[in-house]
Design an enzyme around this catalytic site. Structure first.
Site, mmCIF file in Angstrom:
data_model
loop_
_atom_site.group_PDB
_atom_site.id
_atom_site.type_symbol
_atom_site.label_atom_id
_atom_site.label_comp_id
_atom_site.label_asym_id
_atom_site.label_seq_id
_atom_site.Cartn_x
_atom_site.Cartn_y
_atom_site.Cartn_z
ATOM 1 N N GLY A 1 0.925 -0.920 -0.312
ATOM 2 C CA GLY A 1 0.123 0.082 0.092
ATOM 3 C C GLY A 1 0.683 1.260 -0.009
ATOM 4 O O GLY A 1 2.107 1.164 0.399
ATOM 5 N N CYS B 1 5.243 -5.819 1.565
ATOM 6 C CA CYS B 1 5.798 -4.578 1.938
ATOM 7 C C CYS B 1 4.671 -3.890 2.612
ATOM 8 O O CYS B 1 5.413 -3.780 4.126
ATOM 9 C CB CYS B 1 5.420 -3.514 0.308
ATOM 10 S SG CYS B 1 6.162 -2.305 -0.031
ATOM 11 N N TYR B 2 3.953 -2.626 2.503
ATOM 12 C CA TYR B 2 2.563 -2.618 3.812
ATOM 13 C C TYR B 2 2.322 -3.174 4.218
ATOM 14 O O TYR B 2 2.553 -3.324 5.522
ATOM 15 C CB TYR B 2 1.837 -1.358 3.217
ATOM 16 C CG TYR B 2 0.730 -0.715 3.863
ATOM 17 C CD1 TYR B 2 1.594 -0.203 4.581
ATOM 18 C CD2 TYR B 2 -0.051 -1.391 4.276
ATOM 19 C CE1 TYR B 2 0.982 1.116 5.245
ATOM 20 C CE2 TYR B 2 -0.889 -0.437 4.861
ATOM 21 C CZ TYR B 2 -0.309 0.742 5.773
ATOM 22 O OH TYR B 2 -0.767 1.303 6.714
ATOM 23 N N HIS C 1 8.374 -7.512 -3.333
ATOM 24 C CA HIS C 1 7.114 -7.876 -4.316
ATOM 25 C C HIS C 1 7.355 -8.890 -5.103
ATOM 26 O O HIS C 1 7.391 -8.974 -6.114
ATOM 27 C CB HIS C 1 6.208 -6.187 -4.511
ATOM 28 C CG HIS C 1 5.846 -5.557 -4.701
ATOM 29 N ND1 HIS C 1 4.589 -5.003 -4.144
ATOM 30 C CD2 HIS C 1 6.679 -3.757 -4.104
ATOM 31 C CE1 HIS C 1 5.049 -3.817 -3.576
ATOM 32 N NE2 HIS C 1 5.501 -3.113 -3.440
ATOM 33 N N GLU D 1 4.773 -10.681 -6.371
ATOM 34 C CA GLU D 1 3.894 -10.725 -6.953
ATOM 35 C C GLU D 1 4.251 -10.373 -8.459
ATOM 36 O O GLU D 1 3.267 -10.611 -9.361
ATOM 37 C CB GLU D 1 2.814 -10.228 -6.442
ATOM 38 C CG GLU D 1 2.755 -9.144 -6.436
ATOM 39 C CD GLU D 1 2.963 -8.189 -5.617
ATOM 40 O OE1 GLU D 1 2.854 -7.197 -4.999
ATOM 41 O OE2 GLU D 1 4.063 -9.139 -4.489
ATOM 42 N N SER E 1 -24.094 -12.512 -26.361
ATOM 43 C CA SER E 1 -23.914 -11.441 -27.138
ATOM 44 C C SER E 1 -23.053 -12.005 -27.951
ATOM 45 O O SER E 1 -23.025 -11.308 -29.568
ATOM 46 C CB SER E 1 -22.515 -10.220 -26.255
ATOM 47 O OG SER E 1 -21.829 -10.908 -25.400
ATOM 48 N N GLY E 2 -22.694 -13.222 -27.810
ATOM 49 C CA GLY E 2 -21.462 -13.799 -28.442
ATOM 50 C C GLY E 2 -20.056 -13.391 -28.425
ATOM 51 O O GLY E 2 -19.116 -14.333 -29.089
ATOM 52 N N GLY E 3 -19.724 -13.010 -27.192
ATOM 53 C CA GLY E 3 -18.167 -12.856 -27.148
ATOM 54 C C GLY E 3 -18.118 -13.754 -26.206
ATOM 55 O O GLY E 3 -19.073 -14.959 -25.576
ATOM 56 N N VAL E 4 -17.081 -14.393 -25.424
ATOM 57 C CA VAL E 4 -16.348 -15.142 -24.517
ATOM 58 C C VAL E 4 -17.173 -15.471 -23.397
ATOM 59 O O VAL E 4 -17.390 -16.283 -22.915
ATOM 60 C CB VAL E 4 -14.466 -14.807 -24.157
ATOM 61 C CG1 VAL E 4 -14.263 -13.776 -24.004
ATOM 62 C CG2 VAL E 4 -14.245 -16.574 -23.929
ATOM 63 N N ASP E 5 -17.435 -14.060 -22.819
ATOM 64 C CA ASP E 5 -18.244 -14.346 -21.678
ATOM 65 C C ASP E 5 -19.167 -14.639 -21.309
ATOM 66 O O ASP E 5 -19.780 -15.628 -20.486
ATOM 67 C CB ASP E 5 -17.711 -13.146 -20.970
ATOM 68 C CG ASP E 5 -17.014 -12.319 -20.548
ATOM 69 O OD1 ASP E 5 -15.301 -12.491 -20.670
ATOM 70 O OD2 ASP E 5 -16.557 -10.720 -20.806
ATOM 71 N N SER E 6 -20.157 -13.929 -22.675
ATOM 72 C CA SER E 6 -21.460 -14.497 -22.697
ATOM 73 C C SER E 6 -21.154 -15.909 -22.852
ATOM 74 O O SER E 6 -22.254 -16.851 -22.439
ATOM 75 C CB SER E 6 -22.383 -13.428 -23.083
ATOM 76 O OG SER E 6 -21.957 -13.655 -24.444
ATOM 77 N N ALA E 7 -20.496 -15.626 -23.730
ATOM 78 C CA ALA E 7 -20.172 -17.782 -24.423
ATOM 79 C C ALA E 7 -20.493 -18.774 -23.576
ATOM 80 O O ALA E 7 -20.886 -19.916 -23.548
ATOM 81 C CB ALA E 7 -19.493 -17.894 -25.415
ATOM 82 N N LYS F 1 -10.500 -13.004 -17.196
ATOM 83 C CA LYS F 1 -10.869 -13.069 -18.338
ATOM 84 C C LYS F 1 -10.082 -14.654 -18.663
ATOM 85 O O LYS F 1 -10.417 -15.764 -19.641
ATOM 86 C CB LYS F 1 -10.240 -12.181 -19.105
ATOM 87 C CG LYS F 1 -10.266 -12.509 -20.737
ATOM 88 C CD LYS F 1 -12.441 -12.510 -21.313
ATOM 89 C CE LYS F 1 -12.537 -10.649 -21.026
ATOM 90 N NZ LYS F 1 -14.258 -10.660 -21.372
#
Length: 542
Positions: A76, A103-104, A191, A193, A245-251, A397
């Protein structure tokens, strides 16, 4: 089994705590306003362990209620001794849960447990040489004595808490890491990560697998199994429609629900007139052929354009589009119920492909700024009649793509570049009209075609093409003066949309795109390139 892929992205927007989407006990990342809180959660998932993010304001009882198997305290920007600095309920340290401070978070742990944190005037930023002391213990074991780590601090732990062994040091920081195997508490000033820390992922994996004793069992296969079980429990014998919608998320979300409840699902595709060229055909042909899902297409082009008439404000556009989506689904639901009047059961559930970044940017939790409303989060009307089914709500994603492949979806759909739910409506800066949509559709199709020809689809996350509809510039075409619209190309590279950088496309490809657009799209006489990262910009202009 397809493993969830690696992400190298980080984000600077304050993350939120999503609704639980798994039965697995989580490793909780406590966020202190870190630039990299999301990245820590991703690194934990890459190690095969489920993770969630909670704000530092969560009480010890709140955290205990989530039944965590590990806790990681993020970095932070503050100093632990400053008035008003982000604090942690010290009761967290009494829960008996293995904890790692970064870190913080390292300094918060040190101060809470009786160590000392001081401002020495010795700062370390960027690449720093660190020396592992002794054998490194559980946390740093198996690592070389000399290694490069990524630092970003002006304060330091001057004294480790009693009973903690110093595990590493640097030239300016004698206590750069400490640990107590007895309490299973550890901390590092750097860090781990970020990729710049040579053995950073090893630090995280040592904490998870050795110190906390957690198996590496978080992968796309068990995500599917858990979600199918959860979806069945939520929907039961009810009927459900999906916003496809045809996008990967809705698919992928639609495929998951279909896997769970089969013919109880009807997918609804709304042609709102804000689509790119060929998208309706791809959904109606490719997706149905690969999944067997029943699909109903609604032609709502006039409805959406009428609702958007005269509207230029991007937030208002998003909310209108979200509202009209729901109105379209409600109309479809009435038709489907009438069609199946024999069973008389209403459709109560609506599937949406909401992802974690959507929730974050829509201000979906305490302390989070509303960066922009996503039509499927902040843009939904208050009188929504459906119960939402959101199986991807805690996923990124690239995790969604892995699940799609596990479900057997075609690569053309799984690997498709992201496209916003509000479609081209938020890629027109200004009022959305039929003429402006045709201009943008033509320019977008050219850009996509040339990027595909150049073999660059796999190198970019997406390339929004933006029409500055309320801006005009002077040009010369055919020896005559023109006063046309500028088109903006926004090629970006990212892995989870939380952060992004602009993609350095070859000049010859940019030249081809620019020449074709200005030659073939009569209303456009200028093409410009957006070279802004996220942050400070978002991927979409609106």
């Amino acid at each position: 089994m397809t493993e969830l892929p690696t992400s190298a992205a980080a984000q600077a927007e304050t993350p939120v705590e999503p609704a639980a989407a798994t039965e697995q006990r989580p490793v909780l990342v406590v966020d202190f306003g870190a630039q990299y809180a999301q990245l820590i959660a991703r690194r934990v998932r890459e190690a095969g362990v489920y993770s969630e993010i909670v704000p530092h304001t969560a009480s010890a009882s709140d955290i205990a209620a989530k039944n965590p198997v590990g806790i990681i305290l993020s970095g932070g920007p503050s100093s632990v001794y400053e008035e008003g600095a982000p604090a942690l309920d010290t009761g967290v340290f009494d829960l008996g849960v293995p904890t790692l401070g970064i870190c913080y978070g390292f300094q918060v742990m040190a101060q809470a447990l009786g160590g000392e944190v001081a401002h020495t005037g010795l700062r370390e930023y960027g690449a720093t040489d660190a020396a592992v002391t002794g054998d490194g213990g559980v946390l740093l074991g198996g690592q070389p004595v000399e290694q490069n780590v990524w630092m970003s601090h002006g304060d330091q732990v001057a004294k480790a808490p009693e009973g903690f062994a110093v595990l590493a040091s640097t030239g300016a920081t004698p206590v750069a890491a400490f640990g107590s195997d007895e309490r299973r508490f550890y901390g590092v000033q750097w860090h781990p990560e970020v990729k710049h820390s040579d053995y950073g992922q090893n630090v995280i994996e040592n904490f998870l697998h050795k110190a906390a004793g957690l198996p590496a069992d978080w992968n796309s296969g068990n995500v599917i199994a858990e979600q199918v079980e959860r979806i069945r429990a939520q929907i039961g014998s009810g009927r459900v429609i999906s916003a496809l919608s045809g996008g990967v998320d809705s698919a992928v979300s639609t495929a998951l629900v279909h896997e769970a409840v089969g013919d109880q699902l009807t997918a609804i595709f709304v042609d709102h007139g804000l689509l790119r060229k060929g998208e309706r055909e791809q959904v109606e042909n490719d997706y149905v052929a690969s999944t067997g899902v029943r699909l109903v297409t609604i032609d709502a082009r006039e409805q959406f354009l009428s609702a958007l008439e005269g509207v230029s404000d991007p937030e208002q556009k998003r909310k209108i589009i979200g509202r009209e989506f729901i109105r379209s689904f409600e109309a479809a639901e009435r038709e489907l119920v009438a069609e199946a009047a024999a069973d008389g059961e209403p459709i109560r559930f609506l599937v949406q492909g909401t992802l974690y970044p959507d929730v974050v940017e829509s201000g979906g939790g305490t302390g989070t700024a509303n960066i922009k409303s996503h039509h499927n989060v902040g843009g939904l009307p208050e009188d929504l009649q459906f119960e939402l089914v959101e199986p991807l709500r805690t996923l990124f994603k690239d995790e969604v793509r892995a699940i799609g492949r596990e479900l057997g979806l075609p690569e053309a759909i799984v690997a498709r570049q992201p496209f916003p739910g509000p479609g081209l409506g938020i890629r027109i800066v200004g009022e959305v009209t039929a003429d402006r949509l045709e201009i943008l559709r033509d320019a977008d199709a050219i850009a996509r075609e040339e990027l595909t020809k150049a073999g660059l689809d796999g190198e970019i996350w997406q390339c929004p093409v933006v029409l500055l509809a309320d801006v005009r510039s002077v040009g010369v075409q055919g020896d005559g003066r023109t006063y046309g619209h500028p088109i903006v190309l926004r090629p970006v590279s990212s892995e989870d949309a939380m952060t992004a950088d602009w993609t350095r496309l070859p000049y010859d490809v940019l030249s081809k795109i620019s020449n074709r657009i200005t030659n073939e799209v009569r209303e456009v006489n200028r093409v410009v390139l957006d070279v802004t990262s996220k942050p400070p910009g978002t991927i979409e202009w609106e």
